[in-house]
Scaffold this active site. Structure first.
Site, PDB file in Angstrom:
ATOM      1  N   THR A   1       0.854  -1.170   0.000  1.00 35.76           N
ATOM      2  CA  THR A   1       0.000   0.000   0.000  1.00 35.76           C
ATOM      3  C   THR A   1       0.892   1.222   0.000  1.00 35.76           C
ATOM      4  O   THR A   1       2.078   1.105  -0.261  1.00 35.76           O
ATOM      5  CB  THR A   1      -0.885  -0.059   1.277  1.00 35.76           C
ATOM      6  OG1 THR A   1      -1.835   0.973   1.214  1.00 35.76           O
ATOM      7  CG2 THR A   1      -0.063   0.075   2.538  1.00 35.76           C
TER       8      THR A   1
ATOM      9  N   GLY B   1       0.547   3.969  11.254  1.00 34.79           N
ATOM     10  CA  GLY B   1       0.140   3.507   9.935  1.00 34.79           C
ATOM     11  C   GLY B   1       0.936   2.267   9.595  1.00 34.79           C
ATOM     12  O   GLY B   1       2.058   2.101  10.070  1.00 34.79           O
TER      13      GLY B   1
ATOM     14  N   THR C   1      -2.022   1.199  -4.984  1.00 33.69           N
ATOM     15  CA  THR C   1      -2.461   2.326  -4.170  1.00 33.69           C
ATOM     16  C   THR C   1      -3.679   2.949  -4.831  1.00 33.69           C
ATOM     17  O   THR C   1      -3.680   3.150  -6.040  1.00 33.69           O
ATOM     18  CB  THR C   1      -1.330   3.383  -4.070  1.00 33.69           C
ATOM     19  OG1 THR C   1      -0.166   2.759  -3.524  1.00 33.69           O
ATOM     20  CG2 THR C   1      -1.726   4.560  -3.207  1.00 33.69           C
TER      21      THR C   1
END
Length: 184
Positions: free
Chosen positions: A14, A58, A175
């Site tokens: 990601t 994150g 992404t």
């Protein structure tokens, strides 16, 4: 005989990007979860606030592994009363030396309004020189965009993260534009 891992599609990552600017912090992540050539989910939440909303985290990598690491990180924060750097270092030490944790495949960004770190399973705790951190498949696209915006604009940390993530989403096939940005 074929390697067992060749029977399964490669899991791609990601993009997660964090920026510190003018006493503010922003952390953003996209929502795409990919398995091989297939988008499995568009709206995953990969960034969140922890420790009384004073710290943001994150992750990129295997989701179950990342949640295990996030839980351990939160335990370290509680143990060290919110000391970000110490908690990051202690997690990295555990991650590197614990037989179970060593097998986890993920990376973390942890940050508050003054510090940001990337934590890896090899024991790395990396604090950037330029107040920008990025992990995941599209990290180099987002990092490049953020550096350019940081140097050439007066945009806020949150705006730099949003625009840089959009640029990464236009380039990296792992992404998407379902971007969540958290701020401190």
């Amino acid at each position: 005989m074929k390697n067992q891992s060749s029977f399964y599609p490669e899991i791609r990552s990601t993009t997660v990007l964090g920026v510190l600017r003018d006493g503010k912090a922003a952390l953003g992540g996209d929502g795409q979860v990919s398995l091989g050539q297939t988008v499995m989910k568009n709206s995953a939440r990969k960034v969140r606030k922890v420790y009384q909303d004073q710290i943001m985290t994150g992750f990129a990598g295997a989701t179950a592994d990342a949640f295990t690491l996030l839980q351990r990180f939160e335990e370290k924060l509680e143990q060290h009363r919110g000391a970000l750097q110490r908690s990051a270092i202690e997690l990295a030490k555990d991650w590197r030396t614990d037989r179970f944790l060593r097998r986890l495949e993920a990376m973390l960004i942890v940050m508050n309004s003054t510090q940001a770190f990337i934590i890896s399973g090899t024991g790395d705790v990396i604090e950037p020189d330029d107040n920008i951190v990025a992990i995941g498949s599209g990290s180099m696209y987002a990092l490049s965009a953020a550096r350019a915006l940081m140097i050439n604009t007066e945009l806020s940390a949150a705006d730099i993260v949003q625009k840089s993530m959009e640029i990464a989403a236009d380039i990296c096939i792992y992404t998407n534009r379902n971007i969540i940005v958290e701020q401190l």
